[in-house]
Design a protein around this motif. Structure first.
Motif, PDB file in Angstrom:
ATOM      1  N   ASN A  47      46.671  38.123  43.100  1.00  0.00           N
ATOM      2  CA  ASN A  47      45.248  38.303  42.829  1.00  0.00           C
ATOM      3  C   ASN A  47      44.481  36.999  43.031  1.00  0.00           C
ATOM      4  O   ASN A  47      43.412  36.992  43.622  1.00  0.00           O
ATOM      5  CB  ASN A  47      45.028  38.848  41.419  1.00  0.00           C
ATOM      6  N   GLU A  48      45.037  35.908  42.552  1.00  0.00           N
ATOM      7  CA  GLU A  48      44.357  34.630  42.752  1.00  0.00           C
ATOM      8  C   GLU A  48      44.327  34.270  44.236  1.00  0.00           C
ATOM      9  O   GLU A  48      43.344  33.715  44.729  1.00  0.00           O
ATOM     10  CB  GLU A  48      44.983  33.509  41.937  1.00  0.00           C
ATOM     11  N   GLU A  87      25.760  22.079  38.429  1.00  0.00           N
ATOM     12  CA  GLU A  87      25.682  23.238  37.551  1.00  0.00           C
ATOM     13  C   GLU A  87      26.351  24.410  38.242  1.00  0.00           C
ATOM     14  O   GLU A  87      26.300  24.527  39.462  1.00  0.00           O
ATOM     15  CB  GLU A  87      24.227  23.638  37.275  1.00  0.00           C
ATOM     16  N   GLN A  88      26.954  25.300  37.436  1.00  0.00           N
ATOM     17  CA  GLN A  88      27.563  26.504  37.971  1.00  0.00           C
ATOM     18  C   GLN A  88      26.810  27.714  37.429  1.00  0.00           C
ATOM     19  O   GLN A  88      26.521  27.777  36.242  1.00  0.00           O
ATOM     20  CB  GLN A  88      29.034  26.596  37.567  1.00  0.00           C
ATOM     21  N   PHE A  89      26.506  28.632  38.323  1.00  0.00           N
ATOM     22  CA  PHE A  89      25.806  29.853  37.961  1.00  0.00           C
ATOM     23  C   PHE A  89      26.661  31.038  38.388  1.00  0.00           C
ATOM     24  O   PHE A  89      26.872  31.249  39.585  1.00  0.00           O
ATOM     25  CB  PHE A  89      24.439  29.927  38.656  1.00  0.00           C
ATOM     26  N   GLY A  90      27.159  31.800  37.423  1.00  0.00           N
ATOM     27  CA  GLY A  90      27.964  32.962  37.750  1.00  0.00           C
ATOM     28  C   GLY A  90      27.125  34.030  38.423  1.00  0.00           C
ATOM     29  O   GLY A  90      25.996  34.293  38.008  1.00  0.00           O
ATOM     30  N   PHE A  91      27.657  34.630  39.486  1.00  0.00           N
ATOM     31  CA  PHE A  91      26.927  35.713  40.149  1.00  0.00           C
ATOM     32  C   PHE A  91      27.737  37.010  40.193  1.00  0.00           C
ATOM     33  O   PHE A  91      27.171  38.078  40.434  1.00  0.00           O
ATOM     34  CB  PHE A  91      26.437  35.312  41.541  1.00  0.00           C
ATOM     35  N   ALA A  92      29.034  36.930  39.955  1.00  0.00           N
ATOM     36  CA  ALA A  92      29.857  38.141  39.902  1.00  0.00           C
ATOM     37  C   ALA A  92      31.004  37.905  38.927  1.00  0.00           C
ATOM     38  O   ALA A  92      31.557  36.808  38.858  1.00  0.00           O
ATOM     39  CB  ALA A  92      30.411  38.489  41.281  1.00  0.00           C
ATOM     40  N   LYS A 104      42.927  37.719  34.004  1.00  0.00           N
ATOM     41  CA  LYS A 104      42.287  39.018  33.812  1.00  0.00           C
ATOM     42  C   LYS A 104      40.785  38.994  34.067  1.00  0.00           C
ATOM     43  O   LYS A 104      40.196  40.034  34.295  1.00  0.00           O
ATOM     44  CB  LYS A 104      42.579  39.579  32.423  1.00  0.00           C
ATOM     45  N   ILE A 105      40.166  37.827  34.058  1.00  0.00           N
ATOM     46  CA  ILE A 105      38.731  37.730  34.334  1.00  0.00           C
ATOM     47  C   ILE A 105      38.502  36.711  35.443  1.00  0.00           C
ATOM     48  O   ILE A 105      38.974  35.581  35.365  1.00  0.00           O
ATOM     49  CB  ILE A 105      37.930  37.338  33.083  1.00  0.00           C
ATOM     50  N   VAL A 106      37.757  37.146  36.454  1.00  0.00           N
ATOM     51  CA  VAL A 106      37.349  36.286  37.558  1.00  0.00           C
ATOM     52  C   VAL A 106      35.840  36.113  37.450  1.00  0.00           C
ATOM     53  O   VAL A 106      35.125  37.094  37.263  1.00  0.00           O
ATOM     54  CB  VAL A 106      37.635  36.949  38.927  1.00  0.00           C
ATOM     55  N   TRP A 131      40.241  47.364  37.770  1.00  0.00           N
ATOM     56  CA  TRP A 131      39.314  46.243  37.840  1.00  0.00           C
ATOM     57  C   TRP A 131      37.895  46.799  37.720  1.00  0.00           C
ATOM     58  O   TRP A 131      37.594  47.840  38.299  1.00  0.00           O
ATOM     59  CB  TRP A 131      39.437  45.520  39.176  1.00  0.00           C
ATOM     60  N   SER A 132      37.036  46.101  36.999  1.00  0.00           N
ATOM     61  CA  SER A 132      35.621  46.475  36.893  1.00  0.00           C
ATOM     62  C   SER A 132      34.769  45.314  37.373  1.00  0.00           C
ATOM     63  O   SER A 132      35.130  44.148  37.191  1.00  0.00           O
ATOM     64  CB  SER A 132      35.242  46.808  35.447  1.00  0.00           C
ATOM     65  N   LEU A 133      33.622  45.643  37.938  1.00  0.00           N
ATOM     66  CA  LEU A 133      32.720  44.650  38.505  1.00  0.00           C
ATOM     67  C   LEU A 133      31.446  44.559  37.682  1.00  0.00           C
ATOM     68  O   LEU A 133      30.873  45.579  37.294  1.00  0.00           O
ATOM     69  CB  LEU A 133      32.390  45.041  39.953  1.00  0.00           C
ATOM     70  N   PHE A 134      30.996  43.317  37.442  1.00  0.00           N
ATOM     71  CA  PHE A 134      29.768  43.052  36.700  1.00  0.00           C
ATOM     72  C   PHE A 134      28.889  42.119  37.523  1.00  0.00           C
ATOM     73  O   PHE A 134      29.381  41.354  38.341  1.00  0.00           O
ATOM     74  CB  PHE A 134      30.083  42.359  35.369  1.00  0.00           C
TER      75      PHE A 134
END
Length: 114
Positions: free
Chosen positions: A9-10, A58-63, A40-42, A74-77
């Motif tokens: 997965n990685e 700075e880091q900004f999560g987008f997915a 378990k979380i990406v 797996w679920s997507l946010f």
């Protein structure tokens, strides 16, 4: 000799992130893509210099992709403007990480790349 276990997965995540990154180092200084993964979380991140201190990043999560072991899915946010993660709809869960990455690539509703 050390025995390193390869997390497939990685490997899939790293390969996708590398495909998003610019080969130009100067561009990477202004905008880059990274990820975090704990098994378990990406979280896929956009990395930029801080506006008033370019030496800091700075880091900004987008997915966000989460694995639910009990369901083997797996679920997507996606990140709302409010700073809260929301389930990406309409999208069923998938037992294949590659399918989730294809949804992010397609970005049908402009939730990930605007």
């Amino acid at each position: 000799m050390t025995n390193k276990t390869i997390d497939i997965n990685e490997f899939i995540i790293r390969k996708y992130v590398e495909s998003l990154r610019s080969e130009n180092i100067d561009i990477r200084e202004q905008i880059d893509i990274g990820y975090s993964y704990d098994g378990k979380i990406v979280i896929l991140n956009e990395i930029r210099p801080v506006w008033n201190d370019p030496k800091k990043k700075e880091q900004f999560g987008f997915a966000k992709i989460r694995y639910y072991k009990s369901r083997n899915k797996w679920s997507l946010f996606w990140m709302r403007a409010s700073g809260k993660w929301e389930i990406y709809e309409p999208f069923p869960e998938s037992s294949h990480l590659e399918k989730i990455i294809e949804i992010i690539k397609e970005d049908k509703y402009s939730c990930f790349f605007g």
